[in-house]
Design a protein around this motif. Sequence first.
Motif, PDB file in Angstrom:
ATOM      1  N   LEU A  37     -19.115 -15.214  54.967  1.00 20.06           N
ATOM      2  CA  LEU A  37     -20.189 -14.427  54.361  1.00 20.06           C
ATOM      3  C   LEU A  37     -19.614 -13.203  53.644  1.00 20.06           C
ATOM      4  CD1 LEU A  37     -23.206 -14.189  53.935  1.00 20.06           C
ATOM      5  CD2 LEU A  37     -23.369 -12.993  56.121  1.00 20.06           C
ATOM      6  N   LEU A  38     -18.641 -12.554  54.260  1.00 19.67           N
ATOM      7  CA  LEU A  38     -17.994 -11.400  53.614  1.00 19.67           C
ATOM      8  C   LEU A  38     -17.293 -11.814  52.327  1.00 19.67           C
ATOM      9  CD1 LEU A  38     -16.347  -9.458  56.588  1.00 19.67           C
ATOM     10  CD2 LEU A  38     -18.442  -8.909  55.360  1.00 19.67           C
ATOM     11  N   TYR A  39     -16.595 -12.937  52.372  1.00 19.56           N
ATOM     12  CA  TYR A  39     -15.830 -13.393  51.208  1.00 19.56           C
ATOM     13  C   TYR A  39     -16.742 -13.597  49.998  1.00 19.56           C
ATOM     14  CZ  TYR A  39     -12.928 -16.393  48.242  1.00 19.56           C
ATOM     15  OH  TYR A  39     -12.238 -16.931  47.181  1.00 19.56           O
ATOM     16  N   PHE A  40     -17.871 -14.273  50.216  1.00 21.01           N
ATOM     17  CA  PHE A  40     -18.734 -14.588  49.083  1.00 21.01           C
ATOM     18  C   PHE A  40     -19.588 -13.394  48.663  1.00 21.01           C
ATOM     19  CE2 PHE A  40     -17.776 -18.832  50.755  1.00 21.01           C
ATOM     20  CZ  PHE A  40     -17.290 -19.400  49.592  1.00 21.01           C
ATOM     21  N   GLU A  41     -19.913 -12.511  49.612  1.00 17.42           N
ATOM     22  CA  GLU A  41     -20.682 -11.333  49.241  1.00 17.42           C
ATOM     23  C   GLU A  41     -19.844 -10.326  48.465  1.00 17.42           C
ATOM     24  OE1 GLU A  41     -24.057 -10.355  49.264  1.00 17.42           O
ATOM     25  OE2 GLU A  41     -23.807 -12.507  49.234  1.00 17.42           O
ATOM     26  N   GLN A  42     -18.551 -10.297  48.724  1.00 21.37           N
ATOM     27  CA  GLN A  42     -17.667  -9.418  47.977  1.00 21.37           C
ATOM     28  C   GLN A  42     -17.565  -9.825  46.516  1.00 21.37           C
ATOM     29  OE1 GLN A  42     -14.031  -9.666  50.192  1.00 21.37           O
ATOM     30  NE2 GLN A  42     -14.739  -8.304  51.818  1.00 21.37           N
ATOM     31  N   SER A  84     -23.707 -13.360  61.885  1.00 19.29           N
ATOM     32  CA  SER A  84     -23.052 -13.329  60.570  1.00 19.29           C
ATOM     33  C   SER A  84     -23.583 -12.180  59.722  1.00 19.29           C
ATOM     34  CB  SER A  84     -23.242 -14.670  59.842  1.00 19.29           C
ATOM     35  OG  SER A  84     -24.621 -14.942  59.633  1.00 19.29           O
ATOM     36  N   LEU A  85     -24.907 -11.888  59.839  1.00 22.33           N
ATOM     37  CA  LEU A  85     -25.481 -10.761  59.101  1.00 22.33           C
ATOM     38  C   LEU A  85     -24.923  -9.440  59.627  1.00 22.33           C
ATOM     39  CD1 LEU A  85     -27.421  -9.649  57.005  1.00 22.33           C
ATOM     40  CD2 LEU A  85     -29.261  -9.774  58.704  1.00 22.33           C
ATOM     41  N   LYS A 102     -35.915 -20.768  57.388  1.00 22.64           N
ATOM     42  CA  LYS A 102     -35.336 -21.149  56.104  1.00 22.64           C
ATOM     43  C   LYS A 102     -34.901 -19.908  55.341  1.00 22.64           C
ATOM     44  CE  LYS A 102     -38.203 -25.299  55.474  1.00 22.64           C
ATOM     45  NZ  LYS A 102     -39.189 -25.963  54.587  1.00 22.64           N
ATOM     46  N   PRO A 103     -33.766 -19.957  54.657  1.00 20.69           N
ATOM     47  CA  PRO A 103     -33.325 -18.803  53.864  1.00 20.69           C
ATOM     48  C   PRO A 103     -34.266 -18.557  52.697  1.00 20.69           C
ATOM     49  CG  PRO A 103     -31.912 -20.714  53.460  1.00 20.69           C
ATOM     50  CD  PRO A 103     -32.810 -21.084  54.600  1.00 20.69           C
ATOM     51  N   ALA A 104     -34.476 -17.267  52.367  1.00 24.47           N
ATOM     52  CA  ALA A 104     -35.404 -16.916  51.293  1.00 24.47           C
ATOM     53  C   ALA A 104     -34.734 -16.159  50.162  1.00 24.47           C
ATOM     54  CB  ALA A 104     -36.565 -16.092  51.853  1.00 24.47           C
ATOM     55  N   ASP A 105     -33.420 -15.904  50.242  1.00 21.81           N
ATOM     56  CA  ASP A 105     -32.708 -15.249  49.151  1.00 21.81           C
ATOM     57  C   ASP A 105     -31.250 -15.688  49.186  1.00 21.81           C
ATOM     58  OD1 ASP A 105     -31.411 -13.688  51.126  1.00 21.81           O
ATOM     59  OD2 ASP A 105     -32.964 -12.158  51.018  1.00 21.81           O
ATOM     60  N   ARG A 106     -30.467 -15.147  48.263  1.00 23.82           N
ATOM     61  CA  ARG A 106     -29.074 -15.604  48.146  1.00 23.82           C
ATOM     62  C   ARG A 106     -28.257 -15.318  49.395  1.00 23.82           C
ATOM     63  NH1 ARG A 106     -24.020 -14.013  47.213  1.00 23.82           N
ATOM     64  NH2 ARG A 106     -22.667 -15.446  46.057  1.00 23.82           N
ATOM     65  N   VAL A 107     -28.374 -14.083  49.919  1.00 22.34           N
ATOM     66  CA  VAL A 107     -27.561 -13.714  51.078  1.00 22.34           C
ATOM     67  C   VAL A 107     -27.922 -14.557  52.293  1.00 22.34           C
ATOM     68  CG1 VAL A 107     -26.931 -11.848  52.655  1.00 22.34           C
ATOM     69  CG2 VAL A 107     -27.243 -11.370  50.232  1.00 22.34           C
ATOM     70  N   SER A 108     -29.208 -14.718  52.561  1.00 22.38           N
ATOM     71  CA  SER A 108     -29.613 -15.536  53.704  1.00 22.38           C
ATOM     72  C   SER A 108     -29.234 -17.000  53.487  1.00 22.38           C
ATOM     73  CB  SER A 108     -31.115 -15.405  53.956  1.00 22.38           C
ATOM     74  OG  SER A 108     -31.864 -15.879  52.844  1.00 22.38           O
ATOM     75  N   GLY A 109     -29.225 -17.418  52.213  1.00 22.93           N
ATOM     76  CA  GLY A 109     -28.796 -18.783  51.910  1.00 22.93           C
ATOM     77  C   GLY A 109     -27.337 -19.008  52.235  1.00 22.93           C
ATOM     78  N   VAL A 110     -26.486 -18.031  51.867  1.00 25.69           N
ATOM     79  CA  VAL A 110     -25.066 -18.138  52.201  1.00 25.69           C
ATOM     80  C   VAL A 110     -24.878 -18.082  53.713  1.00 25.69           C
ATOM     81  CG1 VAL A 110     -22.798 -17.066  51.949  1.00 25.69           C
ATOM     82  CG2 VAL A 110     -24.356 -17.138  50.003  1.00 25.69           C
ATOM     83  N   ALA A 111     -25.590 -17.153  54.375  1.00 18.75           N
ATOM     84  CA  ALA A 111     -25.495 -17.029  55.828  1.00 18.75           C
ATOM     85  C   ALA A 111     -25.889 -18.328  56.513  1.00 18.75           C
ATOM     86  CB  ALA A 111     -26.380 -15.883  56.315  1.00 18.75           C
ATOM     87  N   PHE A 112     -26.863 -19.021  55.950  1.00 20.62           N
ATOM     88  CA  PHE A 112     -27.304 -20.299  56.512  1.00 20.62           C
ATOM     89  C   PHE A 112     -26.273 -21.390  56.243  1.00 20.62           C
ATOM     90  CE2 PHE A 112     -30.161 -23.932  57.104  1.00 20.62           C
ATOM     91  CZ  PHE A 112     -30.884 -23.508  58.220  1.00 20.62           C
TER      92      PHE A 112
END
Length: 422
Positions: free
Chosen positions: A218-223, A343-344, A406-416
């Motif tokens: 999650l850190l890698y893709f959020e960076q 992960s969050l 269910k994920p509702a945005d990009r960050v929650s989607g990656v976390a999922f």
Amino acid sequence: METRTILQIVLGTIVALILGLGGFIIYELTREAEKVVVKEVIQPEVVERVNPWADKGPAAIALVKRMTVVPPLDPEAAKKAEEEKKNRRGKKKRQEEPEQEPTVTYEEALRNPEFQKNQLQISGEPVGWESVWWDETKYGPHFFLVRFAYKDGDITLGPQWVVDLKSQKVVAKNLPAMIVENPSKGMESEYYGKKQQVVGAISAHTFPSGINLAGALLLYFEQRSDSDQADNVVGWTIDHDRGNIFRAYFQWLENKEPVYAEFEFDYDRKALKPINLQAANLMSVGEDFQRQRVSIMPMSYNPTAPAAQRWTGAARKSCKQPKNAPGCSALAAVFDEKEIVESLEWLLTARANTAEEFEQCKQDRKCRWMPSPKSDGEFNVKYIYELKGKEQSVSWDIDLKTKEVKPADRVSGVAFSVIRAR
């Protein structure tokens, strides 16, 4: 003639010969070399030896294709059919021969969408047969590895067989091949249906600092999310390789090009090994991380307690009120997803300057959970945080009937994606 005179003549002759030979040698060594012009270079004829087994891949594929599946192809359907047959018989005790399910070839079974989905549990589009000649292995030139390939994203996977063309013997290499060979027996394997368990164990892989692989991903893709090279995460693809070994692929798009990190996972030992450079890069994120994780779990909720006792203190009384019950139920559905919350927490650990800053954010109510009704029977749960002067949020949609998150945005989607198999 005197003897002395004869000897003098002979000696003189020898000296003359020596001088002449020496002069000739000096001449040969010092004279200009002759130029030789080669008009045509004749190459020796090289005859390449072709192994007679080298082009037998199609024969190896044909041998596997025409093999037949041990019935029943669908064990559950066969069981239901047998039960229905017994019910129709009633009290009649006629001796009848059991009806055999029509025999099907491997080719027919592998192209059957229901068999692919329900028994093989492989997603992706069928590609077809392929073979690899094992000439350079210790097994010998008459061995081939044959696979029926499916394409899941950029990953090719599917059942594999080792074929000995010399003895016409076919041996299943991985679990999907065993299921094709004998569905009932193959599905009894301890490794069958374990894709999510594999992803769960991999994402829980913990580094010395305490961060797990899910948090590192999650850190890698959020960076990278704010750059021009923002990535579209595809997720995990799991393929059984052999014995207790699985191959795990985490896929994403980088500059619109497919990229994947490949790992080898020992299911019994829970041992994880990066295989390619991308996997090593992802692992390095966790290895280099040195901060202590912050907490976003409310003190009023204990996810390890029995369901009726998870809300504590004033929150328990508040959640029993009809107007608050749906929101509390939606929050609980998210809190019970330990991997999502953890992960969050690692993401927010990286975004906050210090753990103390994040604690102050919580005390100021600038870092908080917020449930809100979305439609009948559905809620949206957000975690809002204001760090470094910027308010952001991560949100999920919850079905109150099924408690599905269910994920509702990009960050929650990656976390999922980092904690779920495709």
